[in-house]
Enzyme design. Sequence first.
Site, PDB file in Angstrom:
ATOM      1  CE  LYS C  78      -3.751   2.028   2.557  1.00 43.37           C
ATOM      2  NZ  LYS C  78      -4.426   1.940   3.868  1.00 43.37           N
ATOM      3  CB  SER C 158      -7.957   3.447   3.091  1.00 39.71           C
ATOM      4  OG  SER C 158      -7.401   3.129   3.970  1.00 39.71           O
ATOM      5  CB  SER C 182      -8.227   1.162   6.245  1.00 41.31           C
ATOM      6  OG  SER C 182      -8.663   2.089   6.298  1.00 41.31           O
TER       7      SER C 182
END
Lengths: 95, 477, 493
Positions: C78, C158, C182
């Site tokens: 990420k 996210s 997330s």
Amino acid sequence: MPLDRENVRAIAQLARLKMPEALLDSLAGELNKILGWVEQLGEVDTDGVAPMTSVVAATLKQRADIVDDGDMVEDVLANAPEETRNFFVVPKVIE
Amino acid sequence: MAGDWEIVIGLEVHAQITVKAKLFSGAAAAFGAQPNEQVSLVDAGMPGMLPVLNGAVVRHAVRTGLALGAVINLHSVFARKNYFYPDMPQGYQISQYELPIVGEGELTIELADGGTRTVGIERLHLEQDACKSLHYQHPNKSYIDLNRSGVALMEIVSKPDMRSAAEAAAYVTKLRAILRTIGSCDGNMQEGSLRCDANVSVRRPGASLGLRCEIKNLNSIRFMRDAIEYEAARQIAVIEAGGKVAQETRLYDPDSGETRSMRSKEDEQDYRYFSDPDLLPLNLDQSYVDELRDTLPELPDARKQRFMADHGLSSYDSSLLVADRETADYFEAVADGRDAKLAANWVISEMPAQLNRTGNALACSPVAADALGGLIDLIADGTISNSIAKDVLSDMFDSGKPAAAIVKERGLEQVSDSGALEAAVAKVMTDNPERVADYRAGNNKLLGWFMGQIMQASQGKANPQLVNQLLREKLAG
Amino acid sequence: MSELTQLTLAQARDAMAAGEFSAVELTDAYIAAMEAVRGLNCYLLETAGRARDMAAASDARRAKGDVGALEGVPLAVKDLFCTAGVPTTAGSHILDGFTPVYESTVTRNLWDAGAVMLGKTNLDEFAMGSSNMTSYFGPVTNPWQRRGDAAKLVPGGSSGGSAAAVAARAALAAIGTDTGGSIRQPGAFTGIVGMKPTYGRCSRWGVVAFASSLDQAGPMTHDVRDAAILLGAMAGHDARDSTSMDRAVPDFEAALSGDIRSLRIGIPRQYVMDGTPPEIDALWRQGIEWMRQAGATIVDIDLPHTKYALPTYYIVAPAEASSNLARYDGVRYGLRVAGDSIQEMYENTRGEGFGPEVKRRILIGAYVLSAGYYDAYYLKAQKVRTRIADDFHAAWEKVDTILTPTTPGPAFAQGEKMDDPIAMYLNDIFTVPASMAGLPAISVPAGLSAEGLPLGLHLIGRPFDEETLFRVAGVLEDAAGFDARPALMAKGA
């Protein structure tokens, strides 16, 4: 107490966020909606409850007083938008 | 400040803690490095960086609190003070707000009239340095050096208990002496290790507190005194003219001798303090505190009392000696087995002069305590006079040789032989009959002239007490 | 070659150990896969060259008998983790041009374990969102689609890019971060396993901070075993992170005994909520039945403050974020928009550099901390948070693990729920309470919605007892037997 455009302007200034005038009212509306929603916390009885200042119960670790960092001017300045003679350069700061 | 006004002063002193690294990072805290050399990624506020507490800082804060007779808070919390300024890279300063590490304490100062006042201390907390480190060579750019960012400070907040600029000066002097004695701060105001913010207000005696102005970043005791005096007078003038004092932050300009309002919007800031989620609360054991208490050296007040009681020194002289630990230690070493007053005299007056001349601090003095002791022994046993001794000391600084060697090499032994001295006195009287007559006519001041002649003729080696005695006898006729 | 992207991490690990193929071959397969699904916008940056170099180095190590826990495993990261020499954006315009000179502790641990970096994945800007719609670099498309419907769906957020990459077989596994859900919510939306460890289990050093008291790195994988393996390599005490816990990392994979007969599974009454679609509750009841059949004891419990967790989160997280994001000011890195004075430069840079959701949260955060409002909002929220944590504390007297749904519905279409921030926030209603209490939690794909979209079940564990959590999750996964595949995945060359 609902926020109005002036409140939003003031908070935006506090947070150094330039906000277009045209958006202040709608933003006030959005923020008021969120604040109205979080206000339900008032229903919870929190008398005598300590605020959670740490998620884990542990002792704060302390480091030894030795110089084992710094001395990395290039790394520190590597991403600087503007720099000269090892200083960060910014627009004039008024005292 | 005579008349019917009372000045109320509170001081916030920022003391840089004597540690090698910064409060929350391992970069060096030393003074005077090249730009951005003493900056870690944490100090530079890079994304994802986190603070780690320097344990030595905690020890110094606790010891300082103990030296101020203050409450040590076993539970304290680091809080973020949020504001935007270019040398605050994170956009917040890590400080302590509602729960500082040290609570209420006190400090006693001596007043000019010989009395004392106990000044209350509100709190002591730990915080990152936010000292301005900007440079202004360019008309529309500023240059930022982050070396000072994150350096460990103790902020010591007094209660508004002081009533004059002189008291404020005495407070800072005493506080500085304590910090230097326990070693938590070197108190070097020129280098910015110790800085003061003075909160000044005025009121009619008995009235409630007036609005105060804060004078920031005073980096000398003299400037602080002048600034407070100016500010108090300014406020009184404003009120007497029918106006109101605006509560604001001001800066002192030593060139003009005036304080002026700061243009920055720092006063209007809402700092939005909250406890720093990157750090846990700081919880100390009572045993930790007790162990630190045992490491405290004799504090200035106690030492001063001891010097007065054991050595019969005056309050004034004792205060000077205990102003820092090195001086007090040095004095005690010199005074050991010797006349304490003589030792005090030399440590207070002559040593500083020589140290200044040769650019040395007492800690690295070329003349160690036992060497000075050796010099004093020569005075005490009459080998040399006081004034010759000053010359010898200077020589000791320059040559590194012990006093006895210098006296011998240069033949500086005092002449105390009565025969030689009587001959010298007789000679000067014979050579200057008019002055002898003048003296006998009542001009006693001429004794000094006769003394000077004999001292000069003997290259300063004549024993001044004996010469003086002989002159009086012979001149009396 | 195409089969290589259909393996789990454990299978690939064991195959490479048996010499069936090399790390270079495996990485090449994933590089091709990344290319094949570029349209999904999972990756902000593909690091193919670096990946090949790392794979080659891995093979060389293996030849010398030097085999780490993740040797040769190609992973997606990420873009919230700072990776040395590789640009890092946090999904934002404000980090334009930022290339960290340092490596986050968690990714450092991965590379030290022998893993290979495929690239940096897309995310909601500064990890703020539940749909990956707030990224400066455009949304991510969920490789899953509704039956008979070509509408593009969100992968959740996210960590949407990481989730989509794993689901689309464009990464063998990925790492994400979880602040309010997330990792778990996008895991549920994309039919993969998403796990958030106990707060303090993984280091936050070098992870771009959103909400410091909530952020945690975690694994996003095909199955529970993979998650256990990956977490084992990520976790560990870090002296540079004062909130990282000084605890040994157990062998999580060894905890997968498959036996939960002695365990008590808690079913919290308060997670039955008005408006939850029936199929969610149905799956939950199915999950309870699977647990019962596996021999666990089912216990009804109360977590009375559950419904307050989300509003508490939306006070505490923005407050911390408003402070954490103050460093993005154009002075030392990233975007700089000129101004006549420095304060103007700050305002212009941040005004232009941050997207609307980030700005909204910064404003909320600044407001709830401001003078006059601190007590009513922030202080109150921190007290309610203690209450929430106390609820769980009491529950652990009666149960060992808690079972709930992960999300109040399957993945929705891109563009939906954008008008009403609260509608978007409600995506995290089931995941947020565990975050507020710092507890480990995991989402396991358990079934399909009526339209063929994955649905997850959510397990919450005791602090630092990820072992029990993994054990129960493994049993749940076996019982569910989820084997559906998304329409838009990479099938290989």
